[in-house]
Motif scaffolding. Sequence first.
Motif, PDB file in Angstrom:
ATOM      1  N   ARG A 164      21.239  74.849  53.377  1.00  0.00           N
ATOM      2  CA  ARG A 164      21.775  73.586  53.868  1.00  0.00           C
ATOM      3  C   ARG A 164      21.842  72.547  52.749  1.00  0.00           C
ATOM      4  O   ARG A 164      22.743  71.705  52.716  1.00  0.00           O
ATOM      5  CB  ARG A 164      20.929  73.047  55.021  1.00  0.00           C
ATOM      6  CG  ARG A 164      21.001  73.912  56.274  1.00  0.00           C
ATOM      7  CD  ARG A 164      20.396  73.225  57.485  1.00  0.00           C
ATOM      8  NE  ARG A 164      21.273  72.166  57.981  1.00  0.00           N
ATOM      9  CZ  ARG A 164      21.070  70.877  57.794  1.00  0.00           C
ATOM     10  NH1 ARG A 164      20.005  70.465  57.108  1.00  0.00           N
ATOM     11  NH2 ARG A 164      21.901  69.988  58.287  1.00  0.00           N
ATOM     12  N   SER A 165      20.893  72.605  51.825  1.00  0.00           N
ATOM     13  CA  SER A 165      20.919  71.657  50.706  1.00  0.00           C
ATOM     14  C   SER A 165      22.113  71.910  49.794  1.00  0.00           C
ATOM     15  O   SER A 165      22.578  70.994  49.099  1.00  0.00           O
ATOM     16  CB  SER A 165      19.617  71.744  49.901  1.00  0.00           C
ATOM     17  OG  SER A 165      19.524  72.990  49.224  1.00  0.00           O
ATOM     18  N   ARG A 166      22.618  73.160  49.798  1.00  0.00           N
ATOM     19  CA  ARG A 166      23.814  73.494  49.016  1.00  0.00           C
ATOM     20  C   ARG A 166      25.089  73.362  49.841  1.00  0.00           C
ATOM     21  O   ARG A 166      26.172  73.656  49.357  1.00  0.00           O
ATOM     22  CB  ARG A 166      23.700  74.927  48.477  1.00  0.00           C
ATOM     23  CG  ARG A 166      22.521  75.161  47.542  1.00  0.00           C
ATOM     24  CD  ARG A 166      22.640  76.498  46.835  1.00  0.00           C
ATOM     25  NE  ARG A 166      22.636  77.614  47.757  1.00  0.00           N
ATOM     26  CZ  ARG A 166      21.550  78.293  48.122  1.00  0.00           C
ATOM     27  NH1 ARG A 166      20.360  77.925  47.636  1.00  0.00           N
ATOM     28  NH2 ARG A 166      21.618  79.310  48.964  1.00  0.00           N
ATOM     29  N   GLY A 167      24.933  72.975  51.118  1.00  0.00           N
ATOM     30  CA  GLY A 167      26.091  72.806  51.979  1.00  0.00           C
ATOM     31  C   GLY A 167      26.739  74.103  52.406  1.00  0.00           C
ATOM     32  O   GLY A 167      27.922  74.127  52.751  1.00  0.00           O
ATOM     33  N   SER A 168      25.960  75.201  52.439  1.00  0.00           N
ATOM     34  CA  SER A 168      26.548  76.511  52.746  1.00  0.00           C
ATOM     35  C   SER A 168      26.061  77.087  54.071  1.00  0.00           C
ATOM     36  O   SER A 168      26.160  78.283  54.300  1.00  0.00           O
ATOM     37  CB  SER A 168      26.219  77.505  51.624  1.00  0.00           C
ATOM     38  OG  SER A 168      24.809  77.644  51.456  1.00  0.00           O
ATOM     39  N   ALA A 169      25.512  76.249  54.965  1.00  0.00           N
ATOM     40  CA  ALA A 169      25.030  76.756  56.252  1.00  0.00           C
ATOM     41  C   ALA A 169      25.406  75.791  57.367  1.00  0.00           C
ATOM     42  O   ALA A 169      24.583  75.419  58.194  1.00  0.00           O
ATOM     43  CB  ALA A 169      23.517  76.975  56.203  1.00  0.00           C
ATOM     44  N   GLY A 170      26.670  75.414  57.387  1.00  0.00           N
ATOM     45  CA  GLY A 170      27.106  74.405  58.342  1.00  0.00           C
ATOM     46  C   GLY A 170      27.097  74.847  59.784  1.00  0.00           C
ATOM     47  O   GLY A 170      27.149  74.005  60.686  1.00  0.00           O
ATOM     48  N   ASP A 171      27.032  76.147  60.028  1.00  0.00           N
ATOM     49  CA  ASP A 171      27.018  76.639  61.407  1.00  0.00           C
ATOM     50  C   ASP A 171      25.696  77.343  61.717  1.00  0.00           C
ATOM     51  O   ASP A 171      25.648  78.262  62.536  1.00  0.00           O
ATOM     52  CB  ASP A 171      28.195  77.597  61.637  1.00  0.00           C
ATOM     53  CG  ASP A 171      28.494  77.789  63.126  1.00  0.00           C
ATOM     54  OD1 ASP A 171      28.352  76.810  63.889  1.00  0.00           O
ATOM     55  OD2 ASP A 171      28.844  78.925  63.524  1.00  0.00           O
TER      56      ASP A 171
ATOM     57  N   VAL B 179       7.773  82.774  58.087  1.00  0.00           N
ATOM     58  CA  VAL B 179       7.707  81.528  57.316  1.00  0.00           C
ATOM     59  C   VAL B 179       8.890  81.404  56.355  1.00  0.00           C
ATOM     60  O   VAL B 179       9.424  80.305  56.150  1.00  0.00           O
ATOM     61  CB  VAL B 179       6.375  81.450  56.535  1.00  0.00           C
ATOM     62  CG1 VAL B 179       6.381  80.273  55.563  1.00  0.00           C
ATOM     63  CG2 VAL B 179       5.209  81.344  57.508  1.00  0.00           C
ATOM     64  N   ARG B 180       9.336  82.493  55.800  1.00  0.00           N
ATOM     65  CA  ARG B 180      10.332  82.422  54.729  1.00  0.00           C
ATOM     66  C   ARG B 180      11.738  82.027  55.185  1.00  0.00           C
ATOM     67  O   ARG B 180      12.402  81.232  54.495  1.00  0.00           O
ATOM     68  CB  ARG B 180      10.355  83.757  53.976  1.00  0.00           C
ATOM     69  CG  ARG B 180      11.219  83.719  52.738  1.00  0.00           C
ATOM     70  CD  ARG B 180      10.893  84.830  51.773  1.00  0.00           C
ATOM     71  NE  ARG B 180      11.777  84.774  50.628  1.00  0.00           N
ATOM     72  CZ  ARG B 180      11.659  85.517  49.533  1.00  0.00           C
ATOM     73  NH1 ARG B 180      10.667  86.376  49.432  1.00  0.00           N
ATOM     74  NH2 ARG B 180      12.516  85.403  48.540  1.00  0.00           N
ATOM     75  N   PRO B 181      12.276  82.538  56.310  1.00  0.00           N
ATOM     76  CA  PRO B 181      13.651  82.190  56.691  1.00  0.00           C
ATOM     77  C   PRO B 181      13.935  80.691  56.845  1.00  0.00           C
ATOM     78  O   PRO B 181      15.003  80.231  56.417  1.00  0.00           O
ATOM     79  CB  PRO B 181      13.847  82.948  58.011  1.00  0.00           C
ATOM     80  CG  PRO B 181      12.969  84.139  57.879  1.00  0.00           C
ATOM     81  CD  PRO B 181      11.756  83.618  57.178  1.00  0.00           C
ATOM     82  N   PRO B 182      13.031  79.874  57.442  1.00  0.00           N
ATOM     83  CA  PRO B 182      13.332  78.438  57.490  1.00  0.00           C
ATOM     84  C   PRO B 182      13.480  77.808  56.111  1.00  0.00           C
ATOM     85  O   PRO B 182      14.313  76.911  55.914  1.00  0.00           O
ATOM     86  CB  PRO B 182      12.135  77.852  58.245  1.00  0.00           C
ATOM     87  CG  PRO B 182      11.650  78.970  59.112  1.00  0.00           C
ATOM     88  CD  PRO B 182      11.838  80.195  58.268  1.00  0.00           C
ATOM     89  N   PHE B 183      12.697  78.266  55.135  1.00  0.00           N
ATOM     90  CA  PHE B 183      12.854  77.751  53.774  1.00  0.00           C
ATOM     91  C   PHE B 183      14.192  78.193  53.184  1.00  0.00           C
ATOM     92  O   PHE B 183      14.851  77.420  52.464  1.00  0.00           O
ATOM     93  CB  PHE B 183      11.692  78.218  52.889  1.00  0.00           C
ATOM     94  CG  PHE B 183      10.418  77.462  53.111  1.00  0.00           C
ATOM     95  CD1 PHE B 183      10.235  76.198  52.557  1.00  0.00           C
ATOM     96  CD2 PHE B 183       9.399  78.000  53.887  1.00  0.00           C
ATOM     97  CE1 PHE B 183       9.054  75.491  52.764  1.00  0.00           C
ATOM     98  CE2 PHE B 183       8.222  77.306  54.098  1.00  0.00           C
ATOM     99  CZ  PHE B 183       8.050  76.050  53.546  1.00  0.00           C
ATOM    100  N   GLU B 184      14.595  79.427  53.472  1.00  0.00           N
ATOM    101  CA  GLU B 184      15.894  79.890  53.002  1.00  0.00           C
ATOM    102  C   GLU B 184      17.024  79.083  53.642  1.00  0.00           C
ATOM    103  O   GLU B 184      18.003  78.731  52.967  1.00  0.00           O
ATOM    104  CB  GLU B 184      16.053  81.378  53.322  1.00  0.00           C
ATOM    105  CG  GLU B 184      15.107  82.270  52.544  1.00  0.00           C
ATOM    106  CD  GLU B 184      15.193  83.733  52.947  1.00  0.00           C
ATOM    107  OE1 GLU B 184      14.806  84.590  52.139  1.00  0.00           O
ATOM    108  OE2 GLU B 184      15.656  84.017  54.072  1.00  0.00           O
ATOM    109  N   LEU B 185      16.881  78.794  54.931  1.00  0.00           N
ATOM    110  CA  LEU B 185      17.885  77.975  55.601  1.00  0.00           C
ATOM    111  C   LEU B 185      17.931  76.568  55.007  1.00  0.00           C
ATOM    112  O   LEU B 185      19.017  76.009  54.801  1.00  0.00           O
ATOM    113  CB  LEU B 185      17.573  77.904  57.099  1.00  0.00           C
ATOM    114  CG  LEU B 185      18.480  76.988  57.934  1.00  0.00           C
ATOM    115  CD1 LEU B 185      19.936  77.413  57.821  1.00  0.00           C
ATOM    116  CD2 LEU B 185      18.029  76.987  59.396  1.00  0.00           C
ATOM    117  N   GLN B 186      16.775  76.023  54.718  1.00  0.00           N
ATOM    118  CA  GLN B 186      16.721  74.692  54.116  1.00  0.00           C
ATOM    119  C   GLN B 186      17.447  74.679  52.771  1.00  0.00           C
ATOM    120  O   GLN B 186      18.199  73.737  52.464  1.00  0.00           O
ATOM    121  CB  GLN B 186      15.270  74.265  53.935  1.00  0.00           C
ATOM    122  CG  GLN B 186      15.095  72.860  53.383  1.00  0.00           C
ATOM    123  CD  GLN B 186      13.630  72.444  53.321  1.00  0.00           C
ATOM    124  OE1 GLN B 186      12.752  73.162  53.786  1.00  0.00           O
ATOM    125  NE2 GLN B 186      13.373  71.284  52.761  1.00  0.00           N
ATOM    126  N   ALA B 187      17.238  75.725  51.973  1.00  0.00           N
ATOM    127  CA  ALA B 187      17.907  75.808  50.673  1.00  0.00           C
ATOM    128  C   ALA B 187      19.419  75.928  50.835  1.00  0.00           C
ATOM    129  O   ALA B 187      20.195  75.297  50.107  1.00  0.00           O
ATOM    130  CB  ALA B 187      17.364  77.001  49.882  1.00  0.00           C
TER     131      ALA B 187
END
Length: 240
Positions: A194-201, A184-192
């Motif tokens: 992406r909201s900071r613009g640091s997971a473009g790939d 459950v936790r990794p998708p929330f981490e990914l969402q955070a």
Amino acid sequence: MDSLAATALPDLWDRLTGTQPDPDLWVVLATLAAALAVVVPHPLWRMSRNAITIAHEGGHGLIALLTGRQLTGIRLHSDTSGLTVSRGKPYGIGMILTAAAGYTAPSLLGLGGAALLAAGRITLLLWAATALLAAMLVMIRNAYGVLTVVLTGGAFLLVSWLAGPQVQAAFAYAVVWFLLFGGVRPPFELQAKRSRGSAGDSDADQLSRLTHVPAGLWLFLFHAVSLCSLVGGGRWLLEG
């Protein structure tokens, strides 16, 4: 020697395919609490997340093979990131399924494990996990990855062969709860990120480029799979 093998093999098969008694409810609840204890606090999560990364990258690798792609290697890093490399068409259903498998793999493995435990297949679960880790080890391409997979597989092997039924049950339930909560936790981490613009790939962004479906919808799918797996798998574990 032949007679010993003839006796041992059926016994081994009976152990693998047979059922084992469910643990007491307090064991199920204690393993639930233990899983939460290593997933929720950030300092412990930074270490335990390595196991989720093994499942994540293993999911990429397994689906790559099942869809006909050529798996060339898997790397696991000490910062809990990973990389799975496969060869084949850079588009199409095989590539899409491979990319989608990472974030969904821990939760789906947990859901499958919960189904086995609900059916009393504790030994089968432990041996299947050991076999998957052994198969994954062949594809690991860096020293840290080898170390983490060997240690994880070694734990499963020791419990499978040396521990008693009660310890095996507690270990199996703890692992499945960990996969369900840890997924459950990794998708929330990914969402955070992406909201900071640091997971473009990220996997979600790669899927967006492959399918022309917004990355946010793929992220929603990751959340849906992980939360539904937690609810469904948790019910099986608690009702088993």
